[in-house]
Scaffold this motif. Structure first.
Motif, PDB file in Angstrom:
ATOM      1  N   THR A   1      11.864 -72.055 -57.088  1.00 45.74           N
ATOM      2  CA  THR A   1      12.515 -71.250 -58.109  1.00 45.74           C
ATOM      3  C   THR A   1      11.988 -71.775 -59.433  1.00 45.74           C
ATOM      4  O   THR A   1      12.120 -72.966 -59.718  1.00 45.74           O
TER       5      THR A   1
ATOM      6  N   ASN B   1      13.591 -81.069 -58.393  1.00 48.45           N
ATOM      7  CA  ASN B   1      12.680 -80.607 -59.429  1.00 48.45           C
ATOM      8  C   ASN B   1      11.288 -81.183 -59.218  1.00 48.45           C
ATOM      9  O   ASN B   1      11.086 -82.397 -59.266  1.00 48.45           O
TER      10      ASN B   1
ATOM     11  N   TRP C   1      19.408 -79.488 -56.232  1.00 49.69           N
ATOM     12  CA  TRP C   1      18.086 -79.122 -56.736  1.00 49.69           C
ATOM     13  C   TRP C   1      17.133 -80.285 -56.555  1.00 49.69           C
ATOM     14  O   TRP C   1      17.524 -81.444 -56.653  1.00 49.69           O
TER      15      TRP C   1
ATOM     16  N   THR D   1      20.715 -83.416 -59.060  1.00 49.20           N
ATOM     17  CA  THR D   1      19.304 -83.027 -59.095  1.00 49.20           C
ATOM     18  C   THR D   1      18.405 -84.222 -58.792  1.00 49.20           C
ATOM     19  O   THR D   1      18.641 -85.320 -59.276  1.00 49.20           O
TER      20      THR D   1
END
Length: 129
Positions: free
Chosen positions: A97, A75, A73, A37
């Motif tokens: 998302t 963030n 991902w 991430t």
């Protein structure tokens, strides 16, 4: 960390700034990779260049950086609960998302001091409306 520099953009509208030979950071994002991430810790831009919306290019570059490092991902940080503030509308342009978690909470170490500071905060906040 990534930056969008003034010298990287060729546009006549920049002539008003008269800084052609200088390297001026007009937008940037501080990101770290943790596992698979990318966490965007902070993003900002020079308000003088706001009309050029450099943050869009900066986010795209940051996503590229993350995915080049095999992150699954990226963030962008939190959103307000109502989902109608300006930052959420900006983030919505990237088709995010949204994962909902339980939220924030405080665990007071000194309960009396906590109550006093909360009361002081409420008083100060009401005076600055």
């Amino acid at each position: 960390m990534s930056y969008l520099f003034f010298k990287d953009i060729n546009c006549e509208e920049f002539d008003e700034f008269g800084q052609e030979d200088k390297e001026i950071a007009i937008a940037g994002i501080l990101s770290i990779q943790y596992g698979n991430t990318c966490e965007m810790l902070y993003a900002g831009m020079d308000e003088r260049f706001k009309k050029f919306m450099p943050q869009y290019k900066e986010y795209v570059e940051n996503f590229k950086w993350a995915f080049d490092r095999r992150c699954l991902w990226s963030n962008m940080g939190g959103v307000e609960g109502s989902l109608d503030d300006g930052l959420t509308k900006f983030k919505d342009n990237f088709n995010p998302t949204i994962n909902e978690f339980i939220g924030e909470f405080d665990i007071p170490v000194y309960p009396i001091m906590y109550r006093l500071t909360q009361k002081a905060y409420e008083i100060l906040k009401s005076k600055h409306k």
